[in-house]
Write a protein that holds these residues in place. Structure first.
Motif, PDB file in Angstrom:
ATOM      1  N   ALA A  96       0.811  -1.221   0.000  1.00  0.00           N
ATOM      2  CA  ALA A  96       0.000   0.000   0.000  1.00  0.00           C
ATOM      3  C   ALA A  96       0.844   1.271   0.000  1.00  0.00           C
ATOM      4  O   ALA A  96       0.532   2.230  -0.705  1.00  0.00           O
ATOM      5  CB  ALA A  96      -0.949  -0.004   1.197  1.00  0.00           C
ATOM      6  N   ASN A  97       1.933   1.300   0.777  1.00  0.00           N
ATOM      7  CA  ASN A  97       2.730   2.529   0.862  1.00  0.00           C
ATOM      8  C   ASN A  97       3.431   2.839  -0.457  1.00  0.00           C
ATOM      9  O   ASN A  97       3.524   3.994  -0.876  1.00  0.00           O
ATOM     10  CB  ASN A  97       3.736   2.428   2.012  1.00  0.00           C
ATOM     11  N   GLU A  98       3.920   1.798  -1.150  1.00  0.00           N
ATOM     12  CA  GLU A  98       4.573   2.018  -2.445  1.00  0.00           C
ATOM     13  C   GLU A  98       3.539   2.376  -3.514  1.00  0.00           C
ATOM     14  O   GLU A  98       3.807   3.197  -4.394  1.00  0.00           O
ATOM     15  CB  GLU A  98       5.360   0.769  -2.857  1.00  0.00           C
ATOM     16  N   TYR A  99       2.381   1.752  -3.421  1.00  0.00           N
ATOM     17  CA  TYR A  99       1.304   2.077  -4.361  1.00  0.00           C
ATOM     18  C   TYR A  99       0.902   3.541  -4.207  1.00  0.00           C
ATOM     19  O   TYR A  99       0.683   4.251  -5.189  1.00  0.00           O
ATOM     20  CB  TYR A  99       0.098   1.172  -4.108  1.00  0.00           C
ATOM     21  N   GLU A 100       0.830   4.008  -2.983  1.00  0.00           N
ATOM     22  CA  GLU A 100       0.477   5.405  -2.720  1.00  0.00           C
ATOM     23  C   GLU A 100       1.478   6.358  -3.362  1.00  0.00           C
ATOM     24  O   GLU A 100       1.095   7.358  -3.995  1.00  0.00           O
ATOM     25  CB  GLU A 100       0.417   5.653  -1.214  1.00  0.00           C
ATOM     26  N   GLU A 101       2.763   6.053  -3.224  1.00  0.00           N
ATOM     27  CA  GLU A 101       3.788   6.915  -3.808  1.00  0.00           C
ATOM     28  C   GLU A 101       3.692   6.926  -5.330  1.00  0.00           C
ATOM     29  O   GLU A 101       3.876   7.968  -5.974  1.00  0.00           O
ATOM     30  CB  GLU A 101       5.177   6.463  -3.358  1.00  0.00           C
ATOM     31  N   LEU A 102       3.399   5.775  -5.919  1.00  0.00           N
ATOM     32  CA  LEU A 102       3.239   5.702  -7.371  1.00  0.00           C
ATOM     33  C   LEU A 102       2.013   6.496  -7.811  1.00  0.00           C
ATOM     34  O   LEU A 102       2.056   7.232  -8.798  1.00  0.00           O
ATOM     35  CB  LEU A 102       3.119   4.244  -7.818  1.00  0.00           C
ATOM     36  N   ALA A 103       0.935   6.364  -7.055  1.00  0.00           N
ATOM     37  CA  ALA A 103      -0.295   7.090  -7.382  1.00  0.00           C
ATOM     38  C   ALA A 103      -0.063   8.595  -7.381  1.00  0.00           C
ATOM     39  O   ALA A 103      -0.598   9.321  -8.230  1.00  0.00           O
ATOM     40  CB  ALA A 103      -1.403   6.717  -6.392  1.00  0.00           C
TER      41      ALA A 103
ATOM     42  N   PHE B  23      -8.263   6.093 -12.069  1.00  0.00           N
ATOM     43  CA  PHE B  23      -8.947   5.306 -11.042  1.00  0.00           C
ATOM     44  C   PHE B  23      -7.897   4.541 -10.253  1.00  0.00           C
ATOM     45  O   PHE B  23      -7.092   3.806 -10.840  1.00  0.00           O
ATOM     46  CB  PHE B  23      -9.904   4.297 -11.680  1.00  0.00           C
ATOM     47  N   LEU B  24      -7.888   4.708  -8.939  1.00  0.00           N
ATOM     48  CA  LEU B  24      -7.036   3.857  -8.134  1.00  0.00           C
ATOM     49  C   LEU B  24      -7.689   2.485  -8.029  1.00  0.00           C
ATOM     50  O   LEU B  24      -8.908   2.355  -8.159  1.00  0.00           O
ATOM     51  CB  LEU B  24      -6.789   4.471  -6.756  1.00  0.00           C
ATOM     52  N   HIS B  25      -6.875   1.475  -7.802  1.00  0.00           N
ATOM     53  CA  HIS B  25      -7.353   0.100  -7.825  1.00  0.00           C
ATOM     54  C   HIS B  25      -7.094  -0.571  -6.484  1.00  0.00           C
ATOM     55  O   HIS B  25      -5.992  -0.459  -5.931  1.00  0.00           O
ATOM     56  CB  HIS B  25      -6.636  -0.660  -8.950  1.00  0.00           C
ATOM     57  N   TYR B  26      -8.119  -1.211  -5.966  1.00  0.00           N
ATOM     58  CA  TYR B  26      -7.972  -2.085  -4.803  1.00  0.00           C
ATOM     59  C   TYR B  26      -7.792  -1.346  -3.476  1.00  0.00           C
ATOM     60  O   TYR B  26      -8.500  -1.617  -2.505  1.00  0.00           O
ATOM     61  CB  TYR B  26      -6.807  -3.045  -5.036  1.00  0.00           C
ATOM     62  N   TYR B  27      -6.871  -0.398  -3.428  1.00  0.00           N
ATOM     63  CA  TYR B  27      -6.523   0.250  -2.163  1.00  0.00           C
ATOM     64  C   TYR B  27      -7.464   1.412  -1.857  1.00  0.00           C
ATOM     65  O   TYR B  27      -7.169   2.579  -2.133  1.00  0.00           O
ATOM     66  CB  TYR B  27      -5.073   0.734  -2.200  1.00  0.00           C
ATOM     67  N   VAL B  28      -8.587   1.097  -1.253  1.00  0.00           N
ATOM     68  CA  VAL B  28      -9.592   2.100  -0.916  1.00  0.00           C
ATOM     69  C   VAL B  28      -9.025   3.125   0.061  1.00  0.00           C
ATOM     70  O   VAL B  28      -9.263   4.335  -0.079  1.00  0.00           O
ATOM     71  CB  VAL B  28     -10.853   1.433  -0.312  1.00  0.00           C
ATOM     72  N   ASP B  29      -8.259   2.662   1.030  1.00  0.00           N
ATOM     73  CA  ASP B  29      -7.701   3.574   2.032  1.00  0.00           C
ATOM     74  C   ASP B  29      -6.720   4.573   1.412  1.00  0.00           C
ATOM     75  O   ASP B  29      -6.661   5.735   1.825  1.00  0.00           O
ATOM     76  CB  ASP B  29      -7.004   2.797   3.154  1.00  0.00           C
TER      77      ASP B  29
END
Length: 198
Positions: free
Chosen positions: A50-57, A72-78
């Motif tokens: 999640a933390n790496e996905y957030e940085e990429l987003a 659209f973000l995927h999977y990580y609702v938080d």
């Protein structure tokens, strides 16, 4: 409107990301995709924590804004909630587990479905669009039989929200999905691999 050219016809399309298919610089490829103006980009890097996905987003979202392509973000609702992103795409089971308060935070909620029953329930649960698959044979789902166009047709007839087809979509079969009732198609390789864009 975001379109892809398939046999000289414009077909609405959603770009699904997969950094493992990108041979060069990932963010540069996202820019190339955004310039093609698809209906949207789904940031589907589900193997990232999640933390790496957030940085990429945080890097991808501005690219979408620059070219007026919804991300659209995927999977990580938080993560979407934390970043204030109002577009989310989730698997059917996650949609079922989202609270009404969470759903109210989003303007667009996409859901992946694999049956007519899931499609109908996803619409009841607040989905604003569906991705149905997989429709044709694809290397992404080795050993799994495709659900086919008849399945896709039944899904489209069962709901009133837009449906996009996914799985083995090419310039040769995209129109068949439209004829089955979809609003458009989802593609990964066609957008992630430079030599496969069309």
């Amino acid at each position: 409107m975001i379109m892809c050219m398939c046999k000289n016809e414009k077909i609405p399309s959603i770009a699904i990301t997969n950094r493992h298919q990108v041979e060069g610089d990932y963010l540069e490829q996202i820019k190339i995709v955004a310039k093609q103006r698809p209906d949207s980009i789904i940031l589907r890097e589900k193997d990232l924590p999640a933390n790496e996905y957030e940085e990429l987003a945080k890097q991808v979202i501005p690219i979408g804004k620059k070219y007026q392509v919804p991300v659209f973000l995927h999977y990580y609702v938080d993560v979407a909630k934390k970043l204030g992103v109002t577009n989310i795409h989730v698997p059917f089971l996650i949609l079922q587990n989202m609270t009404s308060k969470e759903k109210d935070l989003f303007l667009q909620i996409g859901a992946s479905i694999h049956s007519v029953e899931e499609a109908m329930e996803a619409q009841k649960q607040g989905a604003t669009r569906l991705i149905a698959g997989h429709i044709f044979e694809t290397s992404c789902k080795p050993g799994l039989s495709p659900r086919g166009l008849d399945f896709l047709r039944k899904v489209c007839q069962s709901v009133t929200i837009p449906v996009y087809a996914i799985g083995g979509i090419t310039d040769k079969n995209a129109k068949e999905c439209i004829m089955a009732g979809t609003k458009g198609v989802c593609m990964m390789s066609a957008f992630m691999k430079k030599d496969k864009q069309f």
